[in-house]
Each structure stands twice: as C-alpha cells, then as structure tokens.
Design a protein around this motif. Structure first.
Motif, mmCIF file in Angstrom:
data_model
loop_
_atom_site.group_PDB
_atom_site.id
_atom_site.type_symbol
_atom_site.label_atom_id
_atom_site.label_comp_id
_atom_site.label_asym_id
_atom_site.label_seq_id
_atom_site.Cartn_x
_atom_site.Cartn_y
_atom_site.Cartn_z
ATOM 1 N N VAL A 91 0.841 -1.199 0.000
ATOM 2 C CA VAL A 91 0.000 0.000 0.000
ATOM 3 C C VAL A 91 0.874 1.246 0.000
ATOM 4 N N GLN A 92 1.848 1.286 0.890
ATOM 5 C CA GLN A 92 2.730 2.450 0.988
ATOM 6 C C GLN A 92 3.498 2.672 -0.309
ATOM 7 N N PHE A 93 4.038 1.607 -0.888
ATOM 8 C CA PHE A 93 4.787 1.748 -2.131
ATOM 9 C C PHE A 93 3.900 2.264 -3.251
ATOM 10 N N PHE A 94 2.742 1.642 -3.441
ATOM 11 C CA PHE A 94 1.888 2.010 -4.567
ATOM 12 C C PHE A 94 1.321 3.423 -4.425
ATOM 13 N N ARG A 95 1.046 3.865 -3.203
ATOM 14 C CA ARG A 95 0.591 5.246 -3.014
ATOM 15 C C ARG A 95 1.693 6.235 -3.383
ATOM 16 N N GLU A 96 2.908 5.958 -2.925
ATOM 17 C CA GLU A 96 4.038 6.829 -3.259
ATOM 18 C C GLU A 96 4.306 6.797 -4.768
ATOM 19 N N SER A 97 4.232 5.626 -5.348
ATOM 20 C CA SER A 97 4.444 5.474 -6.785
ATOM 21 C C SER A 97 3.409 6.284 -7.569
ATOM 22 N N ALA A 98 2.142 6.200 -7.172
ATOM 23 C CA ALA A 98 1.080 6.956 -7.841
ATOM 24 C C ALA A 98 1.339 8.451 -7.727
ATOM 25 N N ARG A 99 1.786 8.895 -6.551
ATOM 26 C CA ARG A 99 2.085 10.309 -6.348
ATOM 27 C C ARG A 99 3.220 10.765 -7.267
ATOM 28 N N ILE A 100 4.258 9.952 -7.386
ATOM 29 C CA ILE A 100 5.397 10.301 -8.236
ATOM 30 C C ILE A 100 4.975 10.366 -9.698
ATOM 31 N N TYR A 101 4.245 9.369 -10.164
ATOM 32 C CA TYR A 101 3.805 9.370 -11.563
ATOM 33 C C TYR A 101 2.873 10.543 -11.869
ATOM 34 N N ALA A 102 2.008 10.901 -10.926
ATOM 35 C CA ALA A 102 1.122 12.049 -11.133
ATOM 36 C C ALA A 102 1.932 13.333 -11.251
ATOM 37 N N ASP B 181 6.836 16.092 -17.268
ATOM 38 C CA ASP B 181 7.287 15.446 -18.509
ATOM 39 C C ASP B 181 6.110 15.461 -19.482
ATOM 40 N N ARG B 182 5.886 16.623 -20.083
ATOM 41 C CA ARG B 182 4.696 16.807 -20.908
ATOM 42 C C ARG B 182 4.679 15.879 -22.128
ATOM 43 N N PHE B 183 5.836 15.457 -22.603
ATOM 44 C CA PHE B 183 5.889 14.548 -23.741
ATOM 45 C C PHE B 183 5.294 13.182 -23.371
ATOM 46 N N HIS B 184 5.374 12.822 -22.093
ATOM 47 C CA HIS B 184 4.854 11.536 -21.611
ATOM 48 C C HIS B 184 3.673 11.728 -20.656
ATOM 49 N N HIS B 185 2.982 12.831 -20.787
ATOM 50 C CA HIS B 185 1.883 13.188 -19.897
ATOM 51 C C HIS B 185 0.855 12.059 -19.756
ATOM 52 N N HIS B 186 0.324 11.584 -20.864
ATOM 53 C CA HIS B 186 -0.732 10.565 -20.812
ATOM 54 C C HIS B 186 -0.216 9.228 -20.286
ATOM 55 N N GLU B 187 0.985 8.862 -20.647
ATOM 56 C CA GLU B 187 1.550 7.610 -20.151
ATOM 57 C C GLU B 187 1.784 7.686 -18.637
ATOM 58 N N ALA B 188 2.258 8.830 -18.159
ATOM 59 C CA ALA B 188 2.462 9.000 -16.719
ATOM 60 C C ALA B 188 1.128 8.959 -15.975
ATOM 61 N N LEU B 189 0.086 9.541 -16.567
ATOM 62 C CA LEU B 189 -1.246 9.473 -15.950
ATOM 63 C C LEU B 189 -1.739 8.028 -15.881
ATOM 64 N N TYR B 190 -1.466 7.267 -16.946
ATOM 65 C CA TYR B 190 -1.822 5.842 -16.939
ATOM 66 C C TYR B 190 -1.139 5.147 -15.760
ATOM 67 N N TRP B 191 0.163 5.377 -15.603
ATOM 68 C CA TRP B 191 0.911 4.727 -14.528
ATOM 69 C C TRP B 191 0.399 5.160 -13.162
ATOM 70 N N ALA B 192 0.057 6.435 -13.015
ATOM 71 C CA ALA B 192 -0.478 6.916 -11.735
ATOM 72 C C ALA B 192 -1.783 6.199 -11.410
ATOM 73 N N THR B 193 -2.653 6.068 -12.391
ATOM 74 C CA THR B 193 -3.932 5.375 -12.190
ATOM 75 C C THR B 193 -3.697 3.912 -11.856
ATOM 76 N N ARG B 194 -2.813 3.279 -12.586
ATOM 77 C CA ARG B 194 -2.500 1.865 -12.363
ATOM 78 C C ARG B 194 -1.988 1.635 -10.944
ATOM 79 N N GLU B 195 -1.088 2.495 -10.500
ATOM 80 C CA GLU B 195 -0.517 2.328 -9.166
ATOM 81 C C GLU B 195 -1.566 2.606 -8.084
ATOM 82 N N ARG B 196 -2.466 3.558 -8.317
ATOM 83 C CA ARG B 196 -3.564 3.800 -7.370
ATOM 84 C C ARG B 196 -4.438 2.554 -7.242
#
Length: 94
Positions: free
Chosen positions: A39-50, A56-71
């Motif tokens: 839980v702690q790792f995935f919350r921190e991971s989601a925060r970092i990706y968000a 990193d505007r070039f990877h904006h949508h991919e980073a949002l995907y990763w943030a959602t996935r980690e949440r």
C-alpha cells in the motif's frame, strides 16, 4: 538475473517518466510482501507518476496511466489489509 541498484535520486527530484521508472522499479515490492508495504509503495508510486505527468509533458498521458494503475494496486492491497490478509501466501513475483 541481477537487480539494478537502487537510485540515490530523491523522489522530489524526479521529472521524467524514465527517471520515475528507474527510481521505482528496484523498489517495487514482491506480490508476497506484506500488504501495508505494498500500500505504501503504490501510493508513493502513484504520487510520483502524477507529478511526472505535470513535468514530462511529452509523456503526460503515459504517466497518468501509470499513476492510475498504481492507485488501483494500492486500493487492492488496502482491501487485502482491510480484510486482515496482510500477506498473500504462495504469491509469485511477476
């Protein structure tokens, strides 16, 4: 297979998707790790990706995907914790 060394970079200095992957990859807990650790790792991971999605505007949508996935992973681990199943017996690391 050898594991990469953990990055000495601080989470606050991460600005790109590549940096986020490099920082988080070696820290990712195995599936059989205690639910609280996951839980702690995935919350921190989601925060970092968000945050990366904003820098990193070039990877904006991919980073949002990763943030959602980690949440979603954090929510699943929290549900296990709430059910009193802190560790998944016999789970293999994917």
């Amino acid at each position: 297979m050898t594991r990469r060394a953990k990055s000495t970079q601080s989470p606050e200095s991460i600005r790109t998707l590549q940096q986020a992957h490099a920082y988080l990859g070696p820290r990712r807990p195995v599936e059989s790790a205690p639910a609280l650790e996951r839980v702690q790792f995935f919350r921190e991971s989601a925060r970092i990706y968000a945050a990366v999605a904003e820098t990193d505007r070039f990877h904006h949508h991919e980073a949002l995907y990763w943030a959602t996935r980690e949440r979603e992973h954090a929510q699943a681990a929290q549900a296990q914790l709430d059910r009193g199943r802190g560790v998944v017996p016999g789970a293999a690391h994917a």
